[in-house]
Every structure is written in structure tokens, then in C-alpha cells.
Design a protein around this motif. Structure first.
Motif, mmCIF file in Angstrom:
data_model
loop_
_atom_site.group_PDB
_atom_site.id
_atom_site.type_symbol
_atom_site.label_atom_id
_atom_site.label_comp_id
_atom_site.label_asym_id
_atom_site.label_seq_id
_atom_site.Cartn_x
_atom_site.Cartn_y
_atom_site.Cartn_z
ATOM 1 N N TYR A 19 13.642 -8.595 -11.748
ATOM 2 C CA TYR A 19 13.675 -8.267 -10.317
ATOM 3 C C TYR A 19 14.079 -9.490 -9.506
ATOM 4 O O TYR A 19 14.951 -9.419 -8.640
ATOM 5 C CB TYR A 19 12.298 -7.755 -9.888
ATOM 6 C CG TYR A 19 12.240 -7.162 -8.504
ATOM 7 C CD1 TYR A 19 12.535 -5.823 -8.283
ATOM 8 C CD2 TYR A 19 11.852 -7.928 -7.407
ATOM 9 C CE1 TYR A 19 12.461 -5.264 -7.015
ATOM 10 C CE2 TYR A 19 11.774 -7.378 -6.139
ATOM 11 C CZ TYR A 19 12.080 -6.049 -5.950
ATOM 12 O OH TYR A 19 12.004 -5.504 -4.692
ATOM 13 N N TYR A 77 9.856 -7.094 -1.336
ATOM 14 C CA TYR A 77 9.079 -6.137 -2.125
ATOM 15 C C TYR A 77 8.626 -4.940 -1.285
ATOM 16 O O TYR A 77 8.469 -3.852 -1.813
ATOM 17 C CB TYR A 77 7.871 -6.815 -2.771
ATOM 18 C CG TYR A 77 8.184 -7.464 -4.098
ATOM 19 C CD1 TYR A 77 8.071 -6.752 -5.291
ATOM 20 C CD2 TYR A 77 8.579 -8.792 -4.171
ATOM 21 C CE1 TYR A 77 8.351 -7.344 -6.507
ATOM 22 C CE2 TYR A 77 8.863 -9.397 -5.385
ATOM 23 C CZ TYR A 77 8.750 -8.666 -6.544
ATOM 24 O OH TYR A 77 9.034 -9.259 -7.758
ATOM 25 N N THR A 81 10.731 -1.012 -2.886
ATOM 26 C CA THR A 81 9.544 -0.715 -3.688
ATOM 27 C C THR A 81 9.867 -0.873 -5.176
ATOM 28 O O THR A 81 10.843 -0.292 -5.658
ATOM 29 C CB THR A 81 9.052 0.720 -3.416
ATOM 30 O OG1 THR A 81 8.771 0.840 -2.026
ATOM 31 C CG2 THR A 81 7.791 1.025 -4.214
ATOM 32 N N PRO A 82 9.064 -1.660 -5.888
ATOM 33 C CA PRO A 82 9.325 -1.886 -7.317
ATOM 34 C C PRO A 82 8.880 -0.684 -8.158
ATOM 35 O O PRO A 82 7.835 -0.700 -8.811
ATOM 36 C CB PRO A 82 8.505 -3.141 -7.618
ATOM 37 C CG PRO A 82 7.377 -3.084 -6.651
ATOM 38 C CD PRO A 82 7.932 -2.449 -5.412
ATOM 39 N N THR A 83 9.687 0.372 -8.118
ATOM 40 C CA THR A 83 9.317 1.613 -8.803
ATOM 41 C C THR A 83 9.182 1.424 -10.308
ATOM 42 O O THR A 83 8.371 2.097 -10.938
ATOM 43 C CB THR A 83 10.327 2.737 -8.497
ATOM 44 O OG1 THR A 83 11.645 2.271 -8.809
ATOM 45 C CG2 THR A 83 10.266 3.134 -7.024
ATOM 46 N N ASP A 84 9.965 0.515 -10.888
ATOM 47 C CA ASP A 84 9.836 0.274 -12.325
ATOM 48 C C ASP A 84 8.465 -0.315 -12.658
ATOM 49 O O ASP A 84 7.871 0.013 -13.685
ATOM 50 C CB ASP A 84 10.961 -0.610 -12.859
ATOM 51 C CG ASP A 84 11.197 -1.870 -12.049
ATOM 52 O OD1 ASP A 84 10.561 -2.057 -10.986
ATOM 53 O OD2 ASP A 84 12.033 -2.694 -12.469
ATOM 54 N N GLU A 86 5.735 0.268 -10.817
ATOM 55 C CA GLU A 86 4.818 1.388 -10.610
ATOM 56 C C GLU A 86 4.784 2.299 -11.839
ATOM 57 O O GLU A 86 3.713 2.717 -12.278
ATOM 58 C CB GLU A 86 5.235 2.207 -9.382
ATOM 59 C CG GLU A 86 5.040 1.488 -8.072
ATOM 60 C CD GLU A 86 5.492 2.315 -6.877
ATOM 61 O OE1 GLU A 86 4.925 2.109 -5.784
ATOM 62 O OE2 GLU A 86 6.403 3.162 -7.019
ATOM 63 N N GLN A 87 5.941 2.582 -12.388
ATOM 64 C CA GLN A 87 6.013 3.435 -13.577
ATOM 65 C C GLN A 87 5.323 2.780 -14.770
ATOM 66 O O GLN A 87 4.628 3.442 -15.532
ATOM 67 C CB GLN A 87 7.462 3.766 -13.913
ATOM 68 C CG GLN A 87 8.101 4.685 -12.899
ATOM 69 C CD GLN A 87 9.596 4.850 -13.114
ATOM 70 O OE1 GLN A 87 10.200 4.195 -13.943
ATOM 71 N NE2 GLN A 87 10.197 5.739 -12.330
ATOM 72 N N LYS A 92 0.671 3.273 -7.678
ATOM 73 C CA LYS A 92 1.526 2.968 -6.530
ATOM 74 C C LYS A 92 1.339 1.519 -6.101
ATOM 75 O O LYS A 92 0.226 1.032 -5.959
ATOM 76 C CB LYS A 92 1.178 3.916 -5.376
ATOM 77 C CG LYS A 92 2.033 3.741 -4.144
ATOM 78 C CD LYS A 92 1.605 4.735 -3.072
ATOM 79 C CE LYS A 92 2.322 4.646 -1.766
ATOM 80 N NZ LYS A 92 3.099 3.560 -1.410
#
Length: 126
Positions: A19, A77, A81-84, A86-87, A92
């Protein structure tokens, strides 16, 4: 520490590196990640680029890099949103708390998530 938690922490460190490299141009050389309740604490070293290191030779330059490496990274950030992440942790992302020591080229960042991610049931909120 369980092997699965250790692997999760290493995967999170890899996401941080990717990131930051993508968004800032350089990722940290070393990262140590620890999961604690709903926080991911990341200690990073070797974060500054050669140009940033050069700029920190003046007071004005230090202030500029300090602002970029704290306030601007938090804004980044919150905007992207750092969705990777979160996954990976199954929660969240709420916010980033970060500080940098320019002389030592070290950064400590705390990624705050909405629920515990380390397997604990209780949550310490900020």
C-alpha cells in the motif's frame, strides 16, 4: 502465538508495504506487526526515501516530511479505505494513528478496526 495469527500478521505487513509503495513510492524496509484486540500495531523502519532523508537536513524540511508522514498518510487511509486489509482481518477499518521518528527513520502506526481481530472477545475502544 498461534501459527495462523503469525501468518495473518505477516500478510498484514505485506499489505502495508504494498500500500505504501503504491501510494507513497516507497514501502518500509522492515515491518513488525502485532494484533491487539481491535488494533494492528505496526513498527516500521527504513521508510524514508533518499530524497526525504535529504530534505530532513533542514528544520523546514523536517516539518514538511513530518506533516506528510503523519497527517497526510492518515488522510490517505481515510480517503482510500484499505479494503484488502479489511478483508484480511474480517473487520471494518476505522482510522489510522501514526507517528514518525525522522532521525531514526522509524514509524509506528496503529490501524484501528471496528471489532477485535486477534481472537479476543473484549474490545478496547479509543
Amino acid at each position: 502465538m498461534s501459527e495462523s495469527l503469525q501468518k495473518l500478521e505477516q500478510n498484514f505487513a505485506n499489505l502495508i508495504r504494498a500500500y505504501r509503495k503504491k501510494q507513497i513510492g516507497k514501502g518500509p524496509e522492515k515491518i513488525k506487526v502485532t494484533f491487539t484486540r481491535n488494533w494492528v500495531v505496526a513498527h516500521m523502519s527504513g521508510c524514508l526515501s533518499p530524497v526525504e532523508s535529504f530534505i530532513t537536513r533542514s528544520e523546514e524540511g523536517r516539518n514538511m516530511i513530518l506533516h506528510a508522514r503523519t497527517h497526510m498518510i492518515k488522510e490517505l487511509y481515510s480517503e482510500l479505505t484499505p479494503t484488502d486489509m479489511e478483508q484480511l482481518v474480517g473487520a471494518k477499518f476505522i482510522k489510522l494513528i501514526t507517528d514518525v521518528d525522522l532521525e531514526k527513520d522509524e514509524v509506528v502506526s496503529i490501524f484501528v478496526f471496528e471489532q477485535p481481530i486477534d481472537g479476543t472477545e473484549d474490545m478496547f475502544s479509543i
